[in-house]
Scaffold this motif. Structure first.
Motif, mmCIF file in Angstrom:
data_model
loop_
_atom_site.group_PDB
_atom_site.id
_atom_site.type_symbol
_atom_site.label_atom_id
_atom_site.label_comp_id
_atom_site.label_asym_id
_atom_site.label_seq_id
_atom_site.Cartn_x
_atom_site.Cartn_y
_atom_site.Cartn_z
ATOM 1 N N GLY A 50 -85.754 -7.217 63.311
ATOM 2 C CA GLY A 50 -85.407 -7.578 61.928
ATOM 3 C C GLY A 50 -84.243 -6.749 61.452
ATOM 4 N N ASN A 51 -84.476 -5.974 60.382
ATOM 5 C CA ASN A 51 -83.393 -5.139 59.840
ATOM 6 C C ASN A 51 -83.628 -3.650 60.105
ATOM 7 O OD1 ASN A 51 -85.517 -4.683 58.139
ATOM 8 N ND2 ASN A 51 -84.335 -4.840 56.238
ATOM 9 N N GLU A 52 -84.432 -3.353 61.131
ATOM 10 C CA GLU A 52 -84.737 -1.969 61.457
ATOM 11 C C GLU A 52 -83.578 -1.306 62.189
ATOM 12 O OE1 GLU A 52 -85.606 -3.967 65.389
ATOM 13 O OE2 GLU A 52 -85.640 -4.496 63.271
ATOM 14 N N VAL A 53 -83.631 0.029 62.297
ATOM 15 C CA VAL A 53 -82.710 0.731 63.191
ATOM 16 C C VAL A 53 -83.039 0.275 64.608
ATOM 17 C CG1 VAL A 53 -82.022 2.959 64.131
ATOM 18 C CG2 VAL A 53 -82.441 2.732 61.673
ATOM 19 N N PHE A 54 -81.996 -0.165 65.322
ATOM 20 C CA PHE A 54 -82.219 -0.785 66.623
ATOM 21 C C PHE A 54 -81.296 -0.173 67.667
ATOM 22 C CE2 PHE A 54 -80.673 -4.360 69.440
ATOM 23 C CZ PHE A 54 -81.792 -4.374 70.275
ATOM 24 N N ILE A 55 -81.892 0.272 68.780
ATOM 25 C CA ILE A 55 -81.130 0.759 69.931
ATOM 26 C C ILE A 55 -81.421 -0.198 71.084
ATOM 27 C CG2 ILE A 55 -80.593 2.715 71.421
ATOM 28 C CD1 ILE A 55 -80.227 3.296 68.432
ATOM 29 N N GLN A 56 -80.384 -0.825 71.590
ATOM 30 C CA GLN A 56 -80.597 -1.824 72.646
ATOM 31 C C GLN A 56 -80.729 -1.164 74.015
ATOM 32 O OE1 GLN A 56 -77.437 -4.775 73.368
ATOM 33 N NE2 GLN A 56 -79.027 -6.345 73.344
ATOM 34 N N GLN A 57 -81.646 -1.689 74.820
ATOM 35 C CA GLN A 57 -81.879 -1.180 76.168
ATOM 36 C C GLN A 57 -80.784 -1.646 77.131
ATOM 37 O OE1 GLN A 57 -85.757 -2.330 77.548
ATOM 38 N NE2 GLN A 57 -86.861 -1.058 76.078
ATOM 39 N N PHE A 58 -80.327 -0.713 77.947
ATOM 40 C CA PHE A 58 -79.411 -1.058 79.039
ATOM 41 C C PHE A 58 -80.190 -1.541 80.259
ATOM 42 C CE2 PHE A 58 -77.236 0.264 82.957
ATOM 43 C CZ PHE A 58 -76.017 -0.384 82.812
ATOM 44 N N GLY A 59 -81.352 -0.906 80.481
ATOM 45 C CA GLY A 59 -82.209 -1.357 81.577
ATOM 46 C C GLY A 59 -82.608 -0.281 82.570
ATOM 47 N N LEU A 60 -81.922 0.858 82.572
ATOM 48 C CA LEU A 60 -82.205 1.899 83.569
ATOM 49 C C LEU A 60 -83.637 2.411 83.470
ATOM 50 C CD1 LEU A 60 -81.152 3.813 85.798
ATOM 51 C CD2 LEU A 60 -80.480 5.397 83.972
ATOM 52 N N LEU A 61 -84.172 2.480 82.258
ATOM 53 C CA LEU A 61 -85.487 3.077 82.070
ATOM 54 C C LEU A 61 -86.626 2.148 82.473
ATOM 55 C CD1 LEU A 61 -84.988 5.044 78.733
ATOM 56 C CD2 LEU A 61 -84.428 5.682 81.078
ATOM 57 N N GLY A 62 -86.286 0.920 82.814
ATOM 58 C CA GLY A 62 -87.295 -0.008 83.297
ATOM 59 C C GLY A 62 -87.291 -0.130 84.815
ATOM 60 N N GLU A 63 -86.331 0.557 85.463
ATOM 61 C CA GLU A 63 -86.216 0.481 86.920
ATOM 62 C C GLU A 63 -87.080 1.542 87.603
ATOM 63 O OE1 GLU A 63 -82.111 0.914 87.902
ATOM 64 O OE2 GLU A 63 -81.501 -0.954 86.932
ATOM 65 N N LEU A 64 -87.173 1.434 88.910
ATOM 66 C CA LEU A 64 -87.837 2.438 89.737
ATOM 67 C C LEU A 64 -86.895 2.863 90.855
ATOM 68 C CD1 LEU A 64 -91.407 0.858 90.140
ATOM 69 C CD2 LEU A 64 -90.790 2.803 88.688
ATOM 70 N N GLY A 65 -86.957 4.129 91.252
ATOM 71 C CA GLY A 65 -86.128 4.596 92.350
ATOM 72 C C GLY A 65 -84.681 4.833 91.946
ATOM 73 N N ILE A 66 -83.855 5.073 92.946
ATOM 74 C CA ILE A 66 -82.439 5.362 92.726
ATOM 75 C C ILE A 66 -81.616 4.175 93.211
ATOM 76 C CG2 ILE A 66 -80.535 6.944 93.231
ATOM 77 C CD1 ILE A 66 -83.939 8.224 93.933
ATOM 78 N N ASN A 67 -80.826 3.599 92.330
ATOM 79 C CA ASN A 67 -80.026 2.419 92.656
ATOM 80 C C ASN A 67 -78.548 2.690 92.409
ATOM 81 O OD1 ASN A 67 -82.405 0.743 93.135
ATOM 82 N ND2 ASN A 67 -82.707 0.816 90.925
ATOM 83 N N ASP A 68 -77.694 1.886 92.999
ATOM 84 C CA ASP A 68 -76.259 1.958 92.703
ATOM 85 C C ASP A 68 -76.025 1.346 91.326
ATOM 86 O OD1 ASP A 68 -75.531 3.157 95.083
ATOM 87 O OD2 ASP A 68 -75.341 1.234 96.132
#
Length: 427
Positions: free
Chosen positions: A55-73
């Motif tokens: 809605g009109n809340e303070v919003f920080i959009q996810q890039f996606g790194l924190l939903g991954e597992l392991g080490i990726n390029d």
């Protein structure tokens, strides 16, 4: 005060980095919420961290790194936001134009050091490959700066918001890898070193050794009383880290069994905190590390809680994993031996996160800003102005600056006086 964060799904990475930014840096207790209805009904301080805005809340959009597992390029580019470097850019819908949490996680966990790289002869990970060095923000604690910008956004949204008080601190550690330069080394080492000096025509060194052994002058590395007097005069604390390794190619100190060494260690414990300086072999063998830990505890008569690596490879992440296994609470080795700055992008202590196992450990990392190896061959007075500017940046985010010196640094009068000037400026 409690801060509510809406996230569609909680992960160990999210939990870890939110507690660093919102908890350790900003001083909030973080509570997560995955139900939109509960988030909307909450009337306190809150913001959402998701792919889409609610809605009109303070919003920080996810890039996606924190939903991954392991080490990726990872493919990403650098940007500048309000004069501060940033990366992991997201859409304009976000109140911050990049994912502050993913970027902070990348730096604090040392994600890049898990990537394939050629080790160097000092820190294992070559500084030239680090993002901070390549994009010239090594001397900026960007994670803390980003956190304070988030704080400003929350204050604008919630005018009655009050942040807990936090103050700038400076902390000084003395590494003792060789307690005495000449004295107490034993007859065989005395004769061998004297012959070596004679062969290489190092006559001054040979005469200094003889004068020291004949007690015509004080051992150059025996500066402990002077350090204690300086600390008392300036109402500060010095911590001392002693090495207790077997004599080897890497370790040239007196025997860890000598009573004079035990007496020195115990006496320094009367004026500051004590810790262990692991030997080179101990960084690659948990069994040797365990022996050195036991030696330290037998001398000091208390459990070992602090470690420091000053002159050897950091051996990341294995050294930290071993420290954690032996229930060591704090380590002060996170920094670059020959460069001033913040290796992990933060001037706030943080828990070690094992990316291979996706687990938070009990070991707390205390990053340092300066290792005295940086000063070799340089005019320290030229560095003081630079460090004063750095102090101004750290004070703005109420962070901490840790400085690591060695007892041998104070054996040369000109360097000793310069270090004392530096310490006074940093207090």
């Amino acid at each position: 005060m409690e801060l509510l964060v809406y996230i569609p799904k909680q992960t160990p990475r999210i939990n870890y980095i939110f507690r660093h930014i919102c908890g350790r840096i900003l001083g909030f207790k973080v509570k997560f919420c995955s139900k939109v209805e509960d988030f909307i009904a909450f009337e306190g301080v809150k913001f959402s961290y998701a792919k889409k805005k609610l809605g009109n809340e303070v919003f920080i959009q996810q890039f996606g790194l924190l939903g991954e597992l392991g080490i990726n390029d990872l493919n990403f580019s650098m940007d500048i936001w309000e004069d501060v470097p940033c990366f992991f850019r997201v859409s304009s819908e976000s109140d911050i134009p990049f994912d502050i949490f993913s970027a902070s996680f990348y730096l604090v966990t040392r994600y890049e050091e898990y990537q394939p790289h050629v080790k160097n002869d000092v820190d294992s990970y070559p500084i030239e490959e680090s993002l901070a060095y390549q994009h010239d923000f090594l001397k900026t604690p960007v994670v803390d700066v980003w956190a304070y910008k988030l704080k400003a956004i929350l204050e604008a949204k919630f005018p009655d918001l009050k942040f807990p008080e936090k103050r700038f601190k400076s902390h000084f550690l003395i590494s003792v890898s060789k307690a005495f330069k000449h004295r107490h080394n034993g007859l065989v080492r005395f004769v061998g070193a004297s012959l070596r000096d004679l062969i290489h025509l190092q006559l001054k060194s040979m005469f200094d050794r003889f004068k020291t052994m004949l007690r015509l002058q004080q051992d150059p590395y025996d500066i402990y009383d002077e350090l204690i007097d300086f600390a008392k005069e300036n109402k500060m604390q010095l911590d001392f880290y002693f090495q207790l390794s077997n004599y080897s190619r890497y370790t040239k100190s007196i025997s860890y069994n000598k009573r004079i060494y035990h007496k020195l260690i115990k006496s320094m414990g009367d004026y500051g905190h004590l810790g262990l300086l692991p030997g080179f072999e101990a960084l690659y063998s948990i069994d040797i590390l365990k022996k050195e830990k036991k030696r330290w505890e037998n001398i000091v008569n208390r459990s070992l809680t602090k470690t420091l690596i000053k002159n050897y490879h950091l051996n990341f992440p294995d050294a930290f994993l071993n420290f954690n296994k032996l229930e060591i609470e704090k380590d002060f080795s996170m920094g670059y031996q020959k460069n001033i700055g913040f290796r992990a992008g933060t001037c706030t202590s943080f828990q070690f996160y094992d990316l291979n196992m996706e687990q938070v450990s009990g070991l707390v990392i205390q990053p340092y800003v300066l290792n005295s190896n940086t000063l070799k061959g340089l005019d320290l007075y030229d560095q003081i102005d630079e460090l004063k500017n750095l102090k101004h940046t750290v004070k703005a985010v109420n962070g901490q600056m840790n400085f690591i010196f060695e007892n041998s640094d104070f054996s040369e009068p000109s360097l000793k006086n310069a270090i004392f000037v530096l310490i006074k400026e940093m207090l």
